[in-house]
Design a protein around this motif. Structure first.
Motif, short mmCIF file in Angstrom:
data_model
loop_
_atom_site.label_atom_id
_atom_site.label_comp_id
_atom_site.label_asym_id
_atom_site.label_seq_id
_atom_site.Cartn_x
_atom_site.Cartn_y
_atom_site.Cartn_z
N LYS A 1 0.80 -1.37 0.13
CA LYS A 1 -0.05 0.04 0.12
C LYS A 1 1.10 1.31 -0.07
O LYS A 1 2.02 1.28 0.68
CB LYS A 1 -0.77 -0.03 1.13
CG LYS A 1 -2.08 -0.93 1.07
CD LYS A 1 -2.86 -1.08 2.22
CE LYS A 1 -3.21 0.41 2.90
NZ LYS A 1 -3.95 0.02 4.12
N ILE A 2 0.27 2.36 -0.77
CA ILE A 2 1.23 3.52 -0.67
C ILE A 2 1.71 4.15 0.59
O ILE A 2 2.68 4.71 0.96
CB ILE A 2 0.45 4.62 -1.67
CG1 ILE A 2 1.25 5.62 -2.03
CG2 ILE A 2 -0.76 5.00 -0.63
CD1 ILE A 2 2.44 5.19 -2.97
N ASP A 3 0.65 3.99 1.66
CA ASP A 3 1.23 4.67 2.74
C ASP A 3 2.25 3.63 3.60
O ASP A 3 2.91 4.34 4.16
CB ASP A 3 -0.30 4.57 3.92
CG ASP A 3 -0.04 5.24 4.99
OD1 ASP A 3 0.76 6.50 4.94
OD2 ASP A 3 -0.21 4.89 6.19
N ASN A 4 2.20 2.30 3.28
CA ASN A 4 3.25 1.64 3.91
C ASN A 4 4.51 1.76 3.24
O ASN A 4 5.64 2.01 3.97
CB ASN A 4 2.93 0.17 3.78
CG ASN A 4 1.71 -0.13 4.73
OD1 ASN A 4 1.32 0.19 5.86
ND2 ASN A 4 1.07 -1.31 4.53
N LEU A 5 4.47 2.23 1.70
CA LEU A 5 5.74 2.56 0.99
C LEU A 5 6.30 3.84 1.75
O LEU A 5 7.35 4.16 1.73
CB LEU A 5 5.37 2.53 -0.36
CG LEU A 5 6.55 2.69 -1.37
CD1 LEU A 5 7.53 1.77 -1.07
CD2 LEU A 5 6.21 2.63 -2.60
N ARG B 1 8.33 13.99 -5.71
CA ARG B 1 8.16 14.27 -7.22
C ARG B 1 8.39 13.18 -8.31
O ARG B 1 7.57 12.95 -9.15
CB ARG B 1 9.23 15.30 -7.69
CG ARG B 1 9.20 16.71 -6.86
CD ARG B 1 10.43 17.68 -7.46
NE ARG B 1 10.07 18.98 -7.09
CZ ARG B 1 10.87 19.98 -7.30
NH1 ARG B 1 12.01 19.83 -8.02
NH2 ARG B 1 10.79 21.19 -6.69
N LYS B 2 9.17 12.09 -7.76
CA LYS B 2 9.05 10.68 -8.38
C LYS B 2 7.92 9.90 -8.00
O LYS B 2 7.60 9.15 -8.87
CB LYS B 2 10.29 9.93 -8.04
CG LYS B 2 11.73 10.62 -8.44
CD LYS B 2 11.78 10.86 -9.94
CE LYS B 2 12.92 11.47 -10.21
NZ LYS B 2 13.25 11.29 -11.82
N VAL B 3 7.11 10.09 -7.12
CA VAL B 3 6.16 9.35 -6.42
C VAL B 3 5.02 10.50 -5.72
O VAL B 3 4.89 10.67 -4.85
CB VAL B 3 6.46 8.22 -5.31
CG1 VAL B 3 5.44 7.35 -4.89
CG2 VAL B 3 7.90 7.39 -5.70
N PRO B 4 4.17 11.05 -6.83
CA PRO B 4 3.24 11.98 -6.61
C PRO B 4 2.19 11.31 -5.75
O PRO B 4 1.90 12.32 -4.56
CB PRO B 4 2.63 12.22 -7.77
CG PRO B 4 3.63 11.92 -8.78
CD PRO B 4 4.39 10.70 -8.27
N ALA B 5 2.10 10.01 -5.24
CA ALA B 5 1.08 9.59 -4.43
C ALA B 5 1.35 9.97 -2.68
O ALA B 5 0.62 9.76 -2.21
CB ALA B 5 0.84 8.09 -4.83
N PHE B 6 2.82 10.12 -2.94
CA PHE B 6 3.13 10.40 -1.31
C PHE B 6 2.69 11.70 -0.86
O PHE B 6 2.60 11.92 0.36
CB PHE B 6 4.81 10.52 -1.40
CG PHE B 6 5.45 8.86 -1.49
CD1 PHE B 6 4.64 7.77 -1.39
CD2 PHE B 6 7.03 8.72 -1.21
CE1 PHE B 6 5.42 6.69 -1.27
CE2 PHE B 6 7.52 7.54 -1.03
CZ PHE B 6 6.64 6.56 -1.05
N SER B 7 2.57 12.40 -1.79
CA SER B 7 2.03 13.75 -1.52
C SER B 7 0.60 13.67 -0.86
O SER B 7 0.16 14.69 0.06
CB SER B 7 1.99 14.93 -2.56
OG SER B 7 3.36 15.05 -3.03
N MET B 8 -0.11 12.69 -1.50
CA MET B 8 -1.69 12.65 -0.89
C MET B 8 -1.48 11.65 0.03
O MET B 8 -2.77 11.67 0.83
CB MET B 8 -2.11 12.23 -2.16
CG MET B 8 -2.04 12.68 -3.44
SD MET B 8 -3.40 13.43 -4.19
CE MET B 8 -2.48 13.82 -5.88
N ALA B 9 -0.54 10.97 0.32
CA ALA B 9 -0.86 9.90 1.52
C ALA B 9 -0.83 10.57 2.83
O ALA B 9 0.02 11.39 3.02
CB ALA B 9 0.15 8.91 1.44
N GLY B 10 -1.56 10.00 3.84
CA GLY B 10 -1.82 10.75 5.14
C GLY B 10 -0.81 10.19 5.93
O GLY B 10 0.14 10.57 6.56
#
Length: 183
Positions: A2-6, A174-183
């Protein structure tokens, strides 16, 4: 994964790498300690991780480096600095990171030298004059260091490593934009 775990694994890796950098030769007190605490406090949405991950990384490096009588003061300053990261850096800007790094340097200086005065050294009388003498001596103690003194080394280390940690994570986002949205 999951993106949050990453995201948590990435943040933890950055913090552990910074903590392990304490093992390479460096000017006295030019370390990532304050930056690690600020970074953890600013980036972990789960508050227990904001304390647990940086404290664990610090403990791992201290197990290798060793402990001294006033370690309680170092860890107290560290925990308070995590709190600064959680509070002041809810919105991360260059100015806030800079100001928080300066604040954490001053906090570290005041708390750790208070510990020296309070009993770790036995050199200073337990009076306000003794405390003042301890702080003055701390400013002058490392005049031959790279940046001039212990206090300035702490400031320069906190500013440098804050730029490295926060900057590195911004590049990762910038490489993993989903990190910006992860809580």
């Amino acid at each position: 994964m999951k993106i949050d775990n990453l995201r948590i694994a990435t943040l933890s890796s950055i913090i552990l790498a910074a903590a392990l950098s304490r093992l390479v030769p460096h000017p006295f007190n030019f370390t990532p300690i304050g930056a690690i605490a600020l970074f953890g406090g600013a980036h972990f949405s789960r508050k227990y991780l904001a304390f647990l991950v940086p404290l664990s990384a610090m403990l791992i490096s201290d197990l290798i480096i060793g402990f001294h009588d006033s370690m309680w003061a170092v860890y107290l300053a560290f925990i308070l600095t995590v709190g600064i990261g959680m509070g002041v850096l809810q919105k991360i800007t260059v100015g806030r990171v800079f100001g928080s790094a300066l604040l954490s340097s001053v906090l570290f200086f005041l708390i750790t030298n208070f510990a020296v005065w309070y009993g770790a050294s036995g050199f200073y009388p337990q009076t306000l004059a003794g405390l003042g003498a301890c702080y003055v001596a701390a400013l002058q103690f490392y005049q031959q260091d790279v940046f001039g003194n212990l206090f300035l080394n702490t400031v320069m280390g906190d500013l440098f490593f804050s730029a490295v940690l926060f900057g590195t994570y911004e590049l990762v986002k910038r490489k993993v934009p989903a990190f910006s949205m992860a809580g």
